[in-house]
Design an enzyme around this catalytic site. Sequence first.
Site, short mmCIF file in Angstrom:
data_model
loop_
_atom_site.label_atom_id
_atom_site.label_comp_id
_atom_site.label_asym_id
_atom_site.label_seq_id
_atom_site.Cartn_x
_atom_site.Cartn_y
_atom_site.Cartn_z
N ARG A 59 37.47 7.70 22.62
CA ARG A 59 36.35 8.71 22.59
C ARG A 59 35.30 8.31 21.65
O ARG A 59 35.53 7.05 21.09
CB ARG A 59 36.92 10.31 21.97
CG ARG A 59 37.95 9.93 20.75
CD ARG A 59 38.23 11.27 20.25
NE ARG A 59 39.23 11.08 19.11
CZ ARG A 59 39.91 12.20 18.41
NH1 ARG A 59 39.69 13.45 18.91
NH2 ARG A 59 40.79 11.86 17.38
N ASN A 110 32.24 16.39 18.04
CA ASN A 110 33.27 16.43 17.22
C ASN A 110 33.18 15.45 16.30
O ASN A 110 33.31 14.10 16.72
CB ASN A 110 34.61 16.38 18.22
CG ASN A 110 35.93 16.68 17.25
OD1 ASN A 110 35.99 17.76 17.08
ND2 ASN A 110 36.76 15.70 17.11
N GLU A 111 33.66 15.64 15.05
CA GLU A 111 33.56 14.65 13.99
C GLU A 111 32.92 13.44 14.22
O GLU A 111 33.10 12.17 14.47
CB GLU A 111 35.13 13.98 13.96
CG GLU A 111 35.90 15.08 13.32
CD GLU A 111 37.51 14.69 13.14
OE1 GLU A 111 37.82 13.71 13.65
OE2 GLU A 111 38.25 15.44 12.37
N GLU A 142 40.15 22.53 11.30
CA GLU A 142 41.48 21.70 11.87
C GLU A 142 42.17 21.37 10.43
O GLU A 142 41.91 21.19 9.60
CB GLU A 142 40.85 20.39 12.36
CG GLU A 142 40.32 20.53 13.75
CD GLU A 142 40.16 19.11 14.31
OE1 GLU A 142 40.89 18.26 14.15
OE2 GLU A 142 39.17 19.12 15.21
N GLU A 163 47.63 11.50 21.59
CA GLU A 163 47.99 12.39 20.37
C GLU A 163 49.22 13.21 20.94
O GLU A 163 49.38 14.57 20.24
CB GLU A 163 46.79 13.19 19.87
CG GLU A 163 45.81 12.53 19.41
CD GLU A 163 44.89 13.21 18.51
OE1 GLU A 163 44.49 12.34 17.46
OE2 GLU A 163 44.34 14.24 18.87
N HIS A 169 51.13 14.52 18.02
CA HIS A 169 50.72 15.20 17.07
C HIS A 169 51.24 16.78 17.06
O HIS A 169 51.22 17.22 18.06
CB HIS A 169 49.10 15.15 17.14
CG HIS A 169 48.46 15.62 16.02
ND1 HIS A 169 48.32 17.00 15.60
CD2 HIS A 169 47.67 15.08 14.76
CE1 HIS A 169 47.82 17.19 14.53
NE2 HIS A 169 47.16 16.02 14.21
#
Length: 685
Positions: A123, A161-162, A319, A367, A370
């Site tokens: 990503r 995102n981030e 998050e 993930e 996770h």
Amino acid sequence: MSRTDPAGERLAGLRQRLQGLAYGGDYNPEQWPAGTWREDVRLMREAGVNLVTVGVFSWGLLEPRPGVFDFGRLDEVMDLLAEAGVGVDLATPTAAPPSWLAHEHPQTLPVDAEGRKIAFGARLHFCPSSPVYRYHAARITERLAERYAGHPALAMWHVGNEYVGFGCHCPVSVAHFRRWLADRYGTVDALNDAWGTAFWGQRYDSFDHVGTPAARSRLVSGPNPGQLLDFARFSDTASLECFTAERDIIRRHTPGLPVTTNFMGSFKHLDYWRWAAAEDVVSLDIYAKPYDPEGQLLAAYNFDLMRSLRGGRPWLMLESATGNNLTGGRNSARPAGQLRVRSLQAVARGADSVMFFQWRASRAGAERFHSAMVPHGGTRTRTWREVVALGRDVARLADLVGGSCDPADVAMLWDWENWWALEAPDHPSGDLRFTARILDHYRPLWHANIPVDFAHPHADLSRYRLVIVPNLYLVDDAGADNLTAYVRGGGHLLMSYFSGIVDQHDRVRPGGHPGAFRDLLGIDIDELNPLQIGEAYELHHAGHAGTATDWQDVILLNGAEQLAAYTAGEQKGQPAATRHRFGTGTATYLGTSPDPGTMRRLVLDCATGAGVTPVMDTPDGVEAVRRRAADGTDHLFLLNHTTEEATVDLDPALPWSVDLLNGQAAVADRLRLPPFGAVVLSAER
Ligand code: GAL
């Protein structure tokens, strides 16, 4: 909040809708068949979920081919969530461009400092300067915003995102960097002056000759520090432009809804002071490891930083992890019971939400191991039971929403530009680490339950009793003047070594170190002297012996008095720390990195001397924090981060009366907190 505070109005709307703290997480229904969605919504209600972040990585599904959109799945999910009364924090999916963009427009893929093109396959594979990327990001954002404006599930927006501030070196970024430099400096002579290009004859004749700083492996010796620093600033700006472009599209369609993008806390490459000012609410992703003995301290300083970015306003924890986070190596499970205390810690420090990555554990993808609110084992798991119980606790704290923490008496300076410059190459020591030095100063305050705000060097510091300045290597004249005026006016300052050394272009301040602060500190530094690894010298401070490592300034007193001295080595008898009365305040200077005991004594002595008092005394590992409800009622959070029962004595003179978590009307003066136990006491009204 007033007419002149549109962000405040948008948040008031969100609060009104949620009627409590936000509880939920990232929800990625596109990874599941539609049959699972109904089950998801049922379980969300069972857990008390009222907000989910949807669509973060869905671009490839929403726009499977360029300009061909398929919102069918998202429509259904939005409707289901609306029916269930779950609000949506809708994400623009622009952090993960689709494969066709990379394939048809490979120039949108970023290039790293070594000249390697980043590949499709994970990503964040986009060049922030690329007009092609920006065009497509704007188009999907526009389509989403026009389609879902007015949808009953839509509660707020989550852009990208981030963002990481990827420093891209592709030709488009080089051209963008040149334009940015031309805007900043006006003339190439001004750039030559700022970067000191007379050194090694690096003079430029035109902005067109300037490049992005090459990787060290492509240079014969060290890069130009001014060029490096400006490239860090530029890369931050290029990403911020991507954010604001999407934000502006969203605002046209839904002017009343809050817009945020999720921050990564003490993350190096983005100047979150600037980013926070560009959004309606600060939001954080926090992944403090469950098994790190300092996890709660690391979380606390990230929370304090987020709260400080918008002057103490509540922020959102968007998050966190119910269990393990895949940070590489061995990712242990979270110990039973720890989830609750770690989540409440965020609320204590100003969060208006408890949210996780992610709702349901992914079956596939990087993930898949996770943790999640619904783990692979579903509702039979311990995590699920803890998630449901936590949902009840979060609901009991509804009164806190919108309420702030009282301003701290201690401010710690935090400047991203200084961070970038401090950790650049070719310094007396290559081992200087910004966050390590921040934490050395923060740690004793956290253990003592002394609240801390973070502040920019230009901030109004007058309300603070103590300002702590770890390693402010780079400071511009406005920052230096601000600190000087603060002390002159009666403030107390604690500054540590390698501060005041360079100006905003990373040029050494003339006249000797610590250039910007010689008068304020009443010292000259004859030599900047990093110590070799393993080299240590005894020092003496306030009747205690300690040890100095890492760094040893050779200090000449020039008005200041000696506060701590070396008792061995070449510097025997010379100052390790000094204090200077300046105006009506005091400036304390620490010229080394002492052992933790000395550091604690020095920091706490400065706090006491400045009239700072802790929230209360607690056994080690039990955190005490105060936060107000929106109506001003005071609350005391007592959080036991240890695996042992702890006993806390409450001051009978203080008004704590109700434990909001168990609803009991009165508490004794002595509280027993079980392992990972937490109470939230409300003041009597
Ligand atoms: C965050 C990210 C999420 C997810 C999470 C877990 O940094 O925003 O998408 O990757 O980490 O690692």
